[in-house]
Scaffold this motif. Structure first.
Motif, PDB file in Angstrom:
ATOM      1  N   ARG A 278       0.829  -1.208   0.000  1.00 43.61           N
ATOM      2  CA  ARG A 278       0.000   0.000   0.000  1.00 43.61           C
ATOM      3  C   ARG A 278       0.863   1.257   0.000  1.00 43.61           C
ATOM      4  NH1 ARG A 278      -4.077  -0.948   4.107  1.00 43.61           N
ATOM      5  NH2 ARG A 278      -2.329  -0.691   5.564  1.00 43.61           N
ATOM      6  N   ALA A 279       1.978   1.183   0.712  1.00 44.63           N
ATOM      7  CA  ALA A 279       2.868   2.348   0.769  1.00 44.63           C
ATOM      8  C   ALA A 279       3.557   2.598  -0.566  1.00 44.63           C
ATOM      9  CB  ALA A 279       3.914   2.137   1.866  1.00 44.63           C
ATOM     10  N   GLU A 280       3.937   1.536  -1.277  1.00 40.01           N
ATOM     11  CA  GLU A 280       4.690   1.691  -2.521  1.00 40.01           C
ATOM     12  C   GLU A 280       3.799   1.807  -3.752  1.00 40.01           C
ATOM     13  OE1 GLU A 280       7.700  -1.246  -2.981  1.00 40.01           O
ATOM     14  OE2 GLU A 280       8.551  -0.950  -0.967  1.00 40.01           O
ATOM     15  N   HIS A 281       2.575   1.262  -3.677  1.00 35.92           N
ATOM     16  CA  HIS A 281       1.681   1.286  -4.847  1.00 35.92           C
ATOM     17  C   HIS A 281       0.269   1.695  -4.410  1.00 35.92           C
ATOM     18  CE1 HIS A 281       4.834  -0.868  -7.048  1.00 35.92           C
ATOM     19  NE2 HIS A 281       4.895  -1.712  -6.006  1.00 35.92           N
ATOM     20  N   PRO A 282       0.077   2.893  -3.922  1.00 33.62           N
ATOM     21  CA  PRO A 282      -1.233   3.296  -3.373  1.00 33.62           C
ATOM     22  C   PRO A 282      -2.352   3.270  -4.405  1.00 33.62           C
ATOM     23  CG  PRO A 282       0.238   5.180  -3.608  1.00 33.62           C
ATOM     24  CD  PRO A 282       1.079   3.977  -3.826  1.00 33.62           C
ATOM     25  N   LYS A 283      -2.088   3.685  -5.648  1.00 36.74           N
ATOM     26  CA  LYS A 283      -3.144   3.702  -6.666  1.00 36.74           C
ATOM     27  C   LYS A 283      -3.580   2.288  -7.025  1.00 36.74           C
ATOM     28  CE  LYS A 283      -1.940   8.139  -8.797  1.00 36.74           C
ATOM     29  NZ  LYS A 283      -1.545   8.829 -10.076  1.00 36.74           N
ATOM     30  N   HIS A 285      -3.271  -0.346  -5.155  1.00 36.80           N
ATOM     31  CA  HIS A 285      -3.963  -0.881  -3.980  1.00 36.80           C
ATOM     32  C   HIS A 285      -5.418  -0.428  -3.953  1.00 36.80           C
ATOM     33  CE1 HIS A 285      -5.380  -0.239   0.204  1.00 36.80           C
ATOM     34  NE2 HIS A 285      -4.942  -1.476   0.358  1.00 36.80           N
ATOM     35  N   ASN A 286      -5.646   0.870  -4.190  1.00 33.98           N
ATOM     36  CA  ASN A 286      -7.007   1.415  -4.135  1.00 33.98           C
ATOM     37  C   ASN A 286      -7.889   0.877  -5.250  1.00 33.98           C
ATOM     38  OD1 ASN A 286      -6.319   2.932  -1.911  1.00 33.98           O
ATOM     39  ND2 ASN A 286      -5.825   4.775  -3.106  1.00 33.98           N
ATOM     40  N   LYS A 287      -7.269   0.497  -6.371  1.00 38.30           N
ATOM     41  CA  LYS A 287      -8.026  -0.031  -7.509  1.00 38.30           C
ATOM     42  C   LYS A 287      -8.744  -1.329  -7.147  1.00 38.30           C
ATOM     43  CE  LYS A 287      -7.418  -1.626 -12.286  1.00 38.30           C
ATOM     44  NZ  LYS A 287      -6.451  -1.828 -13.398  1.00 38.30           N
ATOM     45  N   PHE A 288      -8.188  -2.104  -6.238  1.00 33.43           N
ATOM     46  CA  PHE A 288      -8.749  -3.415  -5.917  1.00 33.43           C
ATOM     47  C   PHE A 288      -9.471  -3.432  -4.572  1.00 33.43           C
ATOM     48  CE2 PHE A 288      -5.537  -4.371  -9.065  1.00 33.43           C
ATOM     49  CZ  PHE A 288      -6.180  -5.298  -9.870  1.00 33.43           C
ATOM     50  N   LEU A 289      -9.759  -2.270  -4.032  1.00 32.84           N
ATOM     51  CA  LEU A 289     -10.538  -2.218  -2.800  1.00 32.84           C
ATOM     52  C   LEU A 289     -12.006  -2.511  -3.095  1.00 32.84           C
ATOM     53  CD1 LEU A 289      -9.134   0.960  -0.992  1.00 32.84           C
ATOM     54  CD2 LEU A 289      -8.666  -1.441  -0.466  1.00 32.84           C
TER      55      LEU A 289
END
Length: 305
Positions: A278-283, A285-289
């Motif tokens: 989440r820290a390195e790839h926030p976008k 990560h958010n795409k698969f929430l």
């Protein structure tokens, strides 16, 4: 055998599951009677009224279906009798909402097939299931076949005569359940906290229930029992610590050569570092929430107790 039936030829599993909501089946009967270890009367009510939230297929259910041809072949080899697929849903001649699917038919009698980890005698909920089949089909007897998966693997089959006393009780209970709860306006009483959560999943923030003396005493009992459970668990933890201190690095404890306890290390595993991802790839990560539905949490306040 009673001839009222609905053909399942060409019917897919989703259509079959949808149709099952419209009747009480043989596997439902033990739950209606309150003797099923996995399903309660409330579970049946929620399923038949379309309110069940989890109808997902499990690996055990899938394996049970896939193993049926093997068990059928074993039955033919061990019994010397031939069995055949029925390919229909049998209906009770008087109560159309009492129906059953037969795994196989031997001559004109139902054959129920099971795979069990260990088998010594037919469990009560399975006995109820085959008597329900006898009730719906008007068969004088039912065959029951079991593949036991414990080592060494073994196969058993039995023939059970029709139990009219149980059938009369079961028919009356199932008819009452369907007409009172499924078709009527009444809701079955929950027997467990899980039942209550299934019946009342959504709260009304505008409502408050004023407890009477009996309910207040039930709350007090819950608090006392919860404290007792915590105390017992603390005692267990102390005893465990004492035993583990005796074992130290030993993996096993024995008494006269007989194993009493083991204390082994689990295999090393790997896990996904969600925090780092989440820290390195926030976008990404958010795409698969996805949104996770909330649930009701029951808490004891106890201020006035």
């Amino acid at each position: 055998m009673n001839g009222n039936s609905v053909s399942t030829i060409g019917m897919n599993r989703d259509d079959w599951l949808s149709l099952r909501q419209s009747y009480i089946g043989a596997s439902d009967a033990s739950a209606v009677l309150g003797i099923n270890p996995w399903k309660s009367p409330v579970d049946v009510y929620l399923e038949k009224t379309g309110r069940a939230t989890n109808n997902a297929d499990s690996i055990d259910m899938w394996l049970g279906r896939e193993i049926e041809p093997v068990i059928a072949k074993l039955f033919e080899q061990e019994s010397g009798m031939k069995c055949r697929q029925d390919l229909k849903i049998r209906c009770h001649p008087e109560y159309n909402y009492l129906r059953t699917n037969l795994d196989r038919v031997v001559q004109s009698a139902p054959l129920e097939m099971k795979m069990m980890a260990k088998y010594t005698d037919i469990p009560a909920h399975y006995y109820t299931q085959i008597m329900f089949q006898a009730m719906v089909t008007n068969a004088p007897h039912v065959y029951f076949a079991v593949l036991s998966t414990s080592t060494p693997r073994s196969f058993y089959w039995s023939k059970y005569k029709r139990d009219d006393d149980l059938i009369d009780e079961m028919r009356n209970e199932c008819v009452h359940f369907w007409e009172t709860y499924v078709m009527g306006d009444e809701v079955p009483s929950p027997e467990t906290a899980r039942d209550a959560k299934g019946l009342y999943p959504i709260p009304d923030p505008e409502k408050s229930y004023e407890a009477d003396k009996d309910v207040k005493e039930q709350i007090a009992s819950i608090m006392d029992l919860s404290d007792e459970i915590k105390d017992r668990q603390s005692q267990v933890d102390v005893l465990k610590a004492s035993v583990m201190d005796k074992m130290k690095e030993a993996e096993m404890m024995t008494w006269q050569g007989i194993p009493l306890a083991t204390w082994r290390k689990t295999k090393d595993g790997v896990r996904f570092d969600l925090k780092q991802f989440r820290a390195e790839h926030p976008k990404l990560h958010n795409k698969f929430l996805i949104e996770k539905p909330g649930y009701r949490r029951f808490n004891i306040k106890g201020e006035v107790l």
